[in-house]
Design an enzyme around this catalytic site. Structure first.
Site, mmCIF file in Angstrom:
data_model
loop_
_atom_site.group_PDB
_atom_site.id
_atom_site.type_symbol
_atom_site.label_atom_id
_atom_site.label_comp_id
_atom_site.label_asym_id
_atom_site.label_seq_id
_atom_site.Cartn_x
_atom_site.Cartn_y
_atom_site.Cartn_z
ATOM 1 C CG ASP A 76 6.082 7.937 -32.261
ATOM 2 O OD1 ASP A 76 6.656 8.242 -30.795
ATOM 3 O OD2 ASP A 76 6.838 7.118 -32.967
ATOM 4 C CG MET A 119 8.482 13.118 -39.445
ATOM 5 S SD MET A 119 7.093 13.685 -38.876
ATOM 6 C CE MET A 119 6.405 14.069 -40.434
ATOM 7 C CG HIS A 140 12.402 2.571 -31.219
ATOM 8 N ND1 HIS A 140 12.623 3.891 -30.704
ATOM 9 C CD2 HIS A 140 13.094 2.008 -30.243
ATOM 10 C CE1 HIS A 140 13.113 3.779 -29.374
ATOM 11 N NE2 HIS A 140 13.485 2.851 -29.300
ATOM 12 C CG ASP A 192 7.070 3.274 -30.812
ATOM 13 O OD1 ASP A 192 6.842 2.259 -30.475
ATOM 14 O OD2 ASP A 192 8.185 3.828 -31.133
#
Length: 224
Positions: free
Chosen positions: A32, A45, A196, A201
């Site tokens: 994730d 990212m 999150h 996750d």
């Protein structure tokens, strides 16, 4: 003068039967990411979480593995000045501060090289397979970062991935509007929370993959 009979002649490589490459077991890695925009390159990212979800041998036997037994997490320095405010609202909910990452985030070259080595070490001769729900967003960022920054490239090659939403479609044949997480049957829902945070996750998603892999609809054969 020494002569050699036909029985003693070496085999002609051209007449040998081709051999199939060995079939590897799969090792499933839930991954994730959290990002500050919709596409990599223009946006960044900010964090990456991965964990093991299970393995399957060539005969089709699936073995779930405790996700917490093998985990990886990094927070990365942003690579551009652009971001979407709506994305930052989401990453803040998971405890990330983009301004802090500009000062303290790990260099993407170091982070992605470490990530690739972690996957390869975990695979240990098995084929590493990315799993995600849905696969598209996280796979897009992950592969772009691996191919751009990792000094050893991507451990997932070009297409070693499984999309859990597609796995659900293959069983239910529902349209995508009915394949959101809000439509997942109760027996498939993970007990772990969705926070999150990329590692949290990934672990939650690994549990979902295990549940989905073992799931059978009423009347469906076990060997389907």
């Amino acid at each position: 003068m020494t002569t050699t009979s036909e029985d003693e002649l070496p085999d002609d490589p051209a007449t040998e039967e081709p051999t199939e490459p060995p079939v590897r077991s799969d090792v499933y890695i839930s991954a994730d990411i959290e990002a500050d925009g919709p596409v990599p390159g223009r946006y960044s990212m900010l964090s990456l979480g991965m964990c093991i979800a299970g393995e399957q041998d060539a005969a089709g036997t699936f073995t779930p593995i405790q996700p917490e037994s093998a985990r990886f997490y990094r927070e990365l320095k942003p690579i551009s000045h652009e971001f979407e405010p709506s994305n930052l609202d989401v990453v803040r909910a998971g405890g990330l501060d983009r301004d802090r990452l500009l000062r303290e985030g790990e260099d993407p070259v170091d982070a992605m090289t470490d990530a690739a080595r972690w996957v390869n070490d975990l695979a240990h001769g098995r084929r590493p397979v990315f799993v995600g729900w849905p696969m598209g967003y996280d796979w897009m960022f992950l592969q772009w970062y691996f191919h751009t920054y990792s000094v050893i490239g991507s451990p997932f090659a070009f297409g070693s991935a499984l999309d859990m939403k597609s796995m659900m479609y293959a069983v239910t044949h529902h349209v995508l509007d009915k394949l959101g997480k809000e439509h997942i049957p109760a027996e498939l829902l993970p007990e772990r929370p969705h926070t999150h945070n990329a590692l949290d996750d990934a672990v939650e998603q690994a549990e979902l993959f295990q549940n989905l892999r073992r799931w059978r609809m009423p009347g469906q054969r076990d060997d389907y």
